[in-house]
Design a protein around this motif. Structure first.
Motif, PDB file in Angstrom:
ATOM      1  N   GLY A  40      37.199  28.205  39.447  1.00  0.00           N
ATOM      2  CA  GLY A  40      36.088  28.967  38.905  1.00  0.00           C
ATOM      3  C   GLY A  40      34.821  28.920  39.740  1.00  0.00           C
ATOM      4  O   GLY A  40      34.095  29.897  39.839  1.00  0.00           O
ATOM      5  N   GLY A  41      34.526  27.780  40.324  1.00  0.00           N
ATOM      6  CA  GLY A  41      33.394  27.679  41.231  1.00  0.00           C
ATOM      7  C   GLY A  41      32.017  27.592  40.590  1.00  0.00           C
ATOM      8  O   GLY A  41      31.018  27.766  41.281  1.00  0.00           O
ATOM      9  N   TYR A  42      31.912  27.297  39.275  1.00  0.00           N
ATOM     10  CA  TYR A  42      30.595  27.301  38.650  1.00  0.00           C
ATOM     11  C   TYR A  42      30.087  25.943  38.182  1.00  0.00           C
ATOM     12  O   TYR A  42      28.903  25.777  37.976  1.00  0.00           O
ATOM     13  N   VAL A  68      37.863  32.477  41.889  1.00  0.00           N
ATOM     14  CA  VAL A  68      37.895  33.630  40.988  1.00  0.00           C
ATOM     15  C   VAL A  68      36.511  33.715  40.363  1.00  0.00           C
ATOM     16  O   VAL A  68      36.120  32.877  39.567  1.00  0.00           O
ATOM     17  N   THR A  69      35.775  34.723  40.780  1.00  0.00           N
ATOM     18  CA  THR A  69      34.368  34.816  40.395  1.00  0.00           C
ATOM     19  C   THR A  69      34.153  35.857  39.296  1.00  0.00           C
ATOM     20  O   THR A  69      34.833  36.894  39.275  1.00  0.00           O
ATOM     21  N   TYR A  91      37.883  38.900  42.547  1.00  0.00           N
ATOM     22  CA  TYR A  91      36.981  39.417  41.528  1.00  0.00           C
ATOM     23  C   TYR A  91      37.834  40.209  40.539  1.00  0.00           C
ATOM     24  O   TYR A  91      38.286  41.313  40.846  1.00  0.00           O
ATOM     25  N   PRO A  92      38.116  39.632  39.349  1.00  0.00           N
ATOM     26  CA  PRO A  92      38.953  40.333  38.365  1.00  0.00           C
ATOM     27  C   PRO A  92      38.290  41.641  37.923  1.00  0.00           C
ATOM     28  O   PRO A  92      37.086  41.837  38.128  1.00  0.00           O
ATOM     29  N   PRO A  93      39.042  42.512  37.288  1.00  0.00           N
ATOM     30  CA  PRO A  93      38.477  43.795  36.850  1.00  0.00           C
ATOM     31  C   PRO A  93      37.494  43.624  35.686  1.00  0.00           C
ATOM     32  O   PRO A  93      37.852  43.770  34.522  1.00  0.00           O
ATOM     33  N   ARG A 105      35.106  36.507  29.905  1.00  0.00           N
ATOM     34  CA  ARG A 105      36.225  37.409  30.231  1.00  0.00           C
ATOM     35  C   ARG A 105      36.969  36.940  31.481  1.00  0.00           C
ATOM     36  O   ARG A 105      38.188  37.043  31.559  1.00  0.00           O
ATOM     37  N   ARG A 106      36.235  36.405  32.457  1.00  0.00           N
ATOM     38  CA  ARG A 106      36.887  35.856  33.650  1.00  0.00           C
ATOM     39  C   ARG A 106      37.773  34.678  33.265  1.00  0.00           C
ATOM     40  O   ARG A 106      38.899  34.552  33.739  1.00  0.00           O
TER      41      ARG A 106
END
Length: 151
Positions: A40-42, A68-69, A91-93, A105-106
């Motif tokens: 996730g990177g956050y 995955v941002t 980058y998901p939709p 949502r991510r």
């Protein structure tokens, strides 16, 4: 095989947790042709997981570390660092998702697309706990790292 991670922001890394997570990653990596690790990177746990994935990559060349941002990277992000740390940036939709719901949502996208979720959720509030509950409702395979530490 896709492994993703779910944990609280205020995670405190330990040698035991690092070794345990690296062992789990390497166990699945040894059993599969390619393993995608979705990070996730956050928060603190996200960063910890990405570090463990990169350490496991030193032993296995079939691991792909993916960020995955929830937000499209912009100039204010250090893209050189992200490209150094991760093999891919996904980058998901989420273009039509309001900004304030993008991480939620991510996280759901991560859970939906994962074969295995490695969790370290100890707080009953926040995005990590919501992601974990979502994954449990979806009957995803979850490894509860926090239950394995200090057994």
């Amino acid at each position: 095989m896709i492994i993703t991670f779910c944990g609280n922001n205020n995670f405190h890394a330990s040698v035991e947790a690092e070794q345990l997570l690296a062992d789990i990653i390497m166990q699945y990596t040894a059993q599969n042709t390619v393993v995608y690790c979705y990070c996730g990177g956050y928060g603190d746990f996200d960063n910890f997981a990405a570090n463990c994935v990169n350490k496991a990559k030193k032993h296995f060349n079939n691991i792909i570390n993916c960020l995955v941002t929830a937000y499209m990277p912009t100039e204010r992000h250090n893209l050189d660092y992200l490209k150094f740390r991760y093999n891919e940036i996904i980058y998901p939709p989420l273009e039509n998702v309001p900004y304030r719901y993008a991480i939620l949502r991510r996280n759901e996208w991560l859970a939906d697309n994962a074969d295995i979720i490695i969790s370290h959720v100890i707080h009953t509030m926040g995005g990590a706990e919501k992601m974990l509950k979502y994954a449990e409702r979806k009957n995803k395979k979850i490894i509860y790292l926090n239950k394995l530490i200090n057994k």
